[in-house]
Design a protein around this motif. Structure first.
Motif, PDB file in Angstrom:
ATOM      1  N   PRO A 107      30.456 -34.671 -38.755  1.00  0.00           N
ATOM      2  CA  PRO A 107      31.739 -34.134 -38.282  1.00  0.00           C
ATOM      3  C   PRO A 107      32.419 -35.045 -37.268  1.00  0.00           C
ATOM      4  N   TRP A 108      31.632 -35.928 -36.623  1.00  0.00           N
ATOM      5  CA  TRP A 108      32.215 -36.796 -35.586  1.00  0.00           C
ATOM      6  C   TRP A 108      32.797 -38.073 -36.175  1.00  0.00           C
ATOM      7  N   ARG A 135      38.121 -47.408 -49.472  1.00  0.00           N
ATOM      8  CA  ARG A 135      39.491 -46.984 -49.801  1.00  0.00           C
ATOM      9  C   ARG A 135      39.702 -47.013 -51.301  1.00  0.00           C
ATOM     10  N   GLY A 145      44.591 -40.810 -48.966  1.00  0.00           N
ATOM     11  CA  GLY A 145      45.441 -40.125 -47.993  1.00  0.00           C
ATOM     12  C   GLY A 145      44.687 -39.297 -46.973  1.00  0.00           C
ATOM     13  N   GLU A 147      41.794 -40.589 -45.487  1.00  0.00           N
ATOM     14  CA  GLU A 147      40.803 -41.498 -44.886  1.00  0.00           C
ATOM     15  C   GLU A 147      40.618 -41.279 -43.391  1.00  0.00           C
ATOM     16  N   SER A 148      41.725 -41.017 -42.691  1.00  0.00           N
ATOM     17  CA  SER A 148      41.592 -40.943 -41.231  1.00  0.00           C
ATOM     18  C   SER A 148      41.408 -39.506 -40.750  1.00  0.00           C
ATOM     19  N   ASN A 149      41.312 -38.560 -41.671  1.00  0.00           N
ATOM     20  CA  ASN A 149      41.053 -37.175 -41.263  1.00  0.00           C
ATOM     21  C   ASN A 149      39.580 -36.980 -40.946  1.00  0.00           C
ATOM     22  N   TYR A 150      39.328 -35.995 -40.088  1.00  0.00           N
ATOM     23  CA  TYR A 150      37.940 -35.610 -39.848  1.00  0.00           C
ATOM     24  C   TYR A 150      37.544 -34.550 -40.882  1.00  0.00           C
ATOM     25  N   SER A 152      36.469 -31.675 -40.651  1.00  0.00           N
ATOM     26  CA  SER A 152      36.917 -30.311 -40.371  1.00  0.00           C
ATOM     27  C   SER A 152      38.380 -30.105 -40.754  1.00  0.00           C
ATOM     28  N   GLU A 153      39.087 -31.204 -41.018  1.00  0.00           N
ATOM     29  CA  GLU A 153      40.514 -31.083 -41.324  1.00  0.00           C
ATOM     30  C   GLU A 153      40.808 -30.996 -42.814  1.00  0.00           C
TER      31      GLU A 153
ATOM     32  N   THR B  10      47.238 -44.581 -46.660  1.00  0.00           N
ATOM     33  CA  THR B  10      46.536 -44.371 -45.406  1.00  0.00           C
ATOM     34  C   THR B  10      47.514 -44.411 -44.249  1.00  0.00           C
ATOM     35  N   ASP B  13      49.855 -41.302 -44.266  1.00  0.00           N
ATOM     36  CA  ASP B  13      49.257 -39.993 -44.098  1.00  0.00           C
ATOM     37  C   ASP B  13      48.295 -39.910 -42.936  1.00  0.00           C
ATOM     38  N   ALA B  14      48.271 -40.975 -42.105  1.00  0.00           N
ATOM     39  CA  ALA B  14      47.351 -40.944 -40.979  1.00  0.00           C
ATOM     40  C   ALA B  14      47.641 -39.708 -40.140  1.00  0.00           C
ATOM     41  N   GLY B  15      46.617 -39.052 -39.672  1.00  0.00           N
ATOM     42  CA  GLY B  15      46.775 -37.818 -38.908  1.00  0.00           C
ATOM     43  C   GLY B  15      47.546 -38.072 -37.624  1.00  0.00           C
ATOM     44  N   ILE B 182      21.670 -30.640 -32.767  1.00  0.00           N
ATOM     45  CA  ILE B 182      22.152 -31.344 -33.961  1.00  0.00           C
ATOM     46  C   ILE B 182      21.380 -30.850 -35.184  1.00  0.00           C
ATOM     47  N   PRO B 207      26.675 -39.297 -30.792  1.00  0.00           N
ATOM     48  CA  PRO B 207      27.899 -38.506 -31.019  1.00  0.00           C
ATOM     49  C   PRO B 207      27.613 -37.029 -31.220  1.00  0.00           C
ATOM     50  N   GLY B 208      26.462 -36.710 -31.813  1.00  0.00           N
ATOM     51  CA  GLY B 208      26.148 -35.308 -32.058  1.00  0.00           C
ATOM     52  C   GLY B 208      25.899 -34.535 -30.772  1.00  0.00           C
ATOM     53  N   GLN B 283      37.779 -36.561 -30.405  1.00  0.00           N
ATOM     54  CA  GLN B 283      38.964 -36.108 -31.142  1.00  0.00           C
ATOM     55  C   GLN B 283      38.577 -35.153 -32.265  1.00  0.00           C
ATOM     56  N   TRP B 284      37.444 -35.407 -32.878  1.00  0.00           N
ATOM     57  CA  TRP B 284      37.013 -34.554 -33.996  1.00  0.00           C
ATOM     58  C   TRP B 284      36.815 -33.116 -33.553  1.00  0.00           C
ATOM     59  N   ARG B 287      40.349 -31.532 -32.744  1.00  0.00           N
ATOM     60  CA  ARG B 287      41.080 -31.165 -33.962  1.00  0.00           C
ATOM     61  C   ARG B 287      40.458 -29.965 -34.656  1.00  0.00           C
ATOM     62  N   GLU B 288      39.147 -29.845 -34.519  1.00  0.00           N
ATOM     63  CA  GLU B 288      38.469 -28.686 -35.090  1.00  0.00           C
ATOM     64  C   GLU B 288      38.948 -27.413 -34.391  1.00  0.00           C
ATOM     65  N   ARG B 291      42.600 -26.054 -35.050  1.00  0.00           N
ATOM     66  CA  ARG B 291      42.786 -25.586 -36.406  1.00  0.00           C
ATOM     67  C   ARG B 291      42.865 -24.078 -36.475  1.00  0.00           C
TER      68      ARG B 291
END
Lengths: 283, 291
Positions: A107-108, A135, A145, A147-150, A152-153, B10, B13-15, B182, B207-208, B283-284, B287-288, B291
């Motif tokens: 998830p990270w 890619r 489209g 690729e940069s999402n996590y 959870s998104e 990419t 559509d980058a977030g 984890i 990271p976990g 950030q992950w 964003r979670e 949501r």
């Protein structure tokens, strides 16, 4: 142009022989036989599905191939080489990638970082190249489209497809799928089924797929092993001679319905047994 | 051609960037009732304090300095007790305390996080250290004061040591819990993808555990201020804790409240800063949550 080599395999590999494998769990001396004398010959590039009631021990078999635990007796060979035997557990490795029941995208990490994880940690290619390859692979798989999402998104269906893409990135001999579509709704399932079939048709990887869903098994598999309830034994083997490429129309074909009828009784018998044994879920 | 189209896709559509995410959260917050209720709570408390101390002079409270008196002293260019926004001494106390906390906090973080990670990663290491940690951790910081004075030359080092101890245990414990939180499946996935131990450490464990680590750092910052004030009251020469105790002895009651409120504000800012850094690194997680 050279489209991802990960999807085109020259020499078939990934032939698995499971010979007389048994597994006894022994927590605190209570010997529980999980797998009882199972033998399977899985040809290289075969789509093999194992169906059985939940908790019957089919995951035990998959975990042994993956290298998460050992077996009590018998042996498992991969491409003729001993992989797993009593006292020999192989370390988990990228030649046998597992796609897990509840998903295991980190998830990270973003989708792209997840997909490049394998090649980067194995050091088989520079990170830049891995990103380009990822890619390319994602766009071939219709996943551009994000690729940069996590994780959870994106939707659960997307997540599962990304996980399969991550597995394909490392060009494994065998893809091990442990009830990967278990928690999905029927509509999402049809999409991911089609996706997996496309991946299989293009790559011809050996697939070892575990499920408790009989329809899924027949729709996807070339060979379907129906297991008994615990301890897991092979009850019936079914050759699914529906030609590929397959799509959803197969589900209404006479052949599919006939095959389904053929084995529904066998499964039902086991389901009843499992139910009586107090198991929770049925095939 | 597929590469080119994928690359454009990419970029388009980058977030949203992390700044955009933060601004979005801020706007949503201002639209809700929360900030106004927050303000009302604080104002209500001050008003109640005013009623009890200065207006009604209720017994028990009539000895305490009231908000009007404290405020008058605080903003006075010529304060009766020598401490206000206009006196350099005020800032010297603040800077001394912040500097001590920073040293102790960073020392605790740089030692505590690796120790916690190791404890979660290597069972043998945990077997050696966990019972020790669990015995030392519940000892109140005040109990450490005598030993700390005996052990270190000078006040400065012993105050920093006390502050460090308070911080350290919280950091270690939360980091350890973070590693243990984890899910096993990520370790299996990493191994299956060919990760070596160092990758597992850097790409799964670290990271976990990060969400728990940052929760731990906020707690440990709180403990650091707590221990600091205790240390400064007993052994300080400067610092907000010293200021509070000294003002009590010298019967300069408004200064006590000035120092207390200052501690509150700085403590709040310091944990907000940690949250900010945490959100930046995770950030992950952010964003979670939105949501």
């Amino acid at each position: 142009m050279n489209t991802a080599e990960a999807l085109s395999v020259p020499a078939p590999r990934g032939q698995i022989s499971i010979r007389n494998v048994s597994k006894v769990y022994d927590p605190e001396g209570a010997r529980v036989l999980a797998v009882d004398n199972c033998s399977m010959e899985i040809a290289a590039g075969e789509f093999c599905v194992v169906v059985g009631p939940s908790g019957c021990g089919k995951t035990t078999l998959l975990n042994a191939i993956a290298g998460f635990h050992g077996i009590t007796s018998g042996e498992i060979l991969l491409d003729g080489k001993l992989l797993c035997g009593p006292g020999k557990t192989p370390p988990p490795g990228s030649d046998r990638i597992v796609v897990f029941q509840n998903g295991a995208l980190f998830p990270w990490y973003s989708v792209l970082e997840n997909v490049t994880f394998g090649p980067v940690v194995q050091g088989v290619m520079p990170e830049r190249e891995a990103r380009d390859r990822a890619r390319e692979l994602l766009s071939q798989m219709g996943l551009e489209g994000i690729e940069s999402n996590y994780p959870s998104e994106i939707s659960s269906g997307m997540r599962r497809r990304v996980e399969i893409a991550r597995a394909m990135m490392t060009d494994p001999s065998v893809l091990l799928l442990d009830e990967p579509f278990r928690a999905m709704d029927a509509l999402t399932k049809t999409v991911v089924h089609q996706f997996l079939l496309d991946v299989y048709d293009r790559s011809n990887k050996t697939i070892f797929f575990i499920t408790h869903d009989l329809e899924e098994a027949i729709f996807l598999g070339s060979k379907v092993y129906i297991m008994t309830t615990r301890p897991a034994r092979i009850k019936t083997v079914l050759d699914v001679d529906i030609p590929r490429p397959r799509d959803f129309r197969v589900l209404s074909s006479a052949k599919y319905i006939k095959l389904k009828k053929e084995c529904i009784e066998a499964v039902h018998e086991e389901a009843l047994k499992a139910f009586k044994a107090g198991e929770r879920e049925m095939a | 051609m597929s590469t080119a189209s994928a690359a454009t896709a990419t970029r388009n559509d980058a977030g949203p960037s992390s700044l955009e995410v933060s601004l979005f959260c801020l706007r949503e917050w201002l639209k809700s009732a929360a900030p106004y209720l927050n303000l009302l709570g604080i104002v209500g408390f001050i008003f109640l304090w005013y009623l009890l101390t200065e207006k009604l002079k209720v017994p028990w409270f009539n000895k305490l300095p009231g908000p009007v008196g404290v405020y008058g002293e605080w903003v006075s260019p010529d304060p009766s007790y020598g401490i206000s926004l206009y006196t350099p001494e005020y800032y010297q106390h603040i800077v001394t305390s912040i500097w001590r906390v920073l040293q102790a906090f960073f020392l605790a973080t740089f030692l505590g996080v690796p120790v916690g990670l190791m404890m979660g990663w290597k069972k043998t290491f945990k077997d050696y250290t966990f019972p020790l940690l669990e015995t030392l951790r519940p000892i109140p910081m005040l109990a450490w004061v005598p030993l700390s004075i005996l052990m270190w030359p000078g006040r400065e080092a012993s105050i920093i040591f006390l502050t460090f101890l308070g911080s350290f245990f919280a950091t270690v414990l939360n980091t350890l819990l973070g590693v243990e939180s984890i899910d096993e499946v990520y370790f299996r996935a990493a191994h299956s993808l060919g990760a070596k131990p160092r990758h597992v450490f850097l790409k799964v464990i670290l990271p976990g555990a990060l969400p728990f680590i940052f929760t731990g750092l906020q707690i440990s910052m709180g403990f650091a201020w707590f221990s600091l004030v205790a240390g400064e009251m007993l052994a300080g020469e400067y610092g907000l804790g010293y200021l509070i105790w000294n003002s009590f002895i010298m019967v300069q009651y408004p200064v006590i409240v000035i120092a207390m409120v200052t501690l509150g504000v700085i403590g709040w800012l310091s944990s907000a800063l940690i949250r900010l850094v945490g959100n930046r690194l995770m950030q992950w997680k952010v964003r979670e949550e939105i949501r």
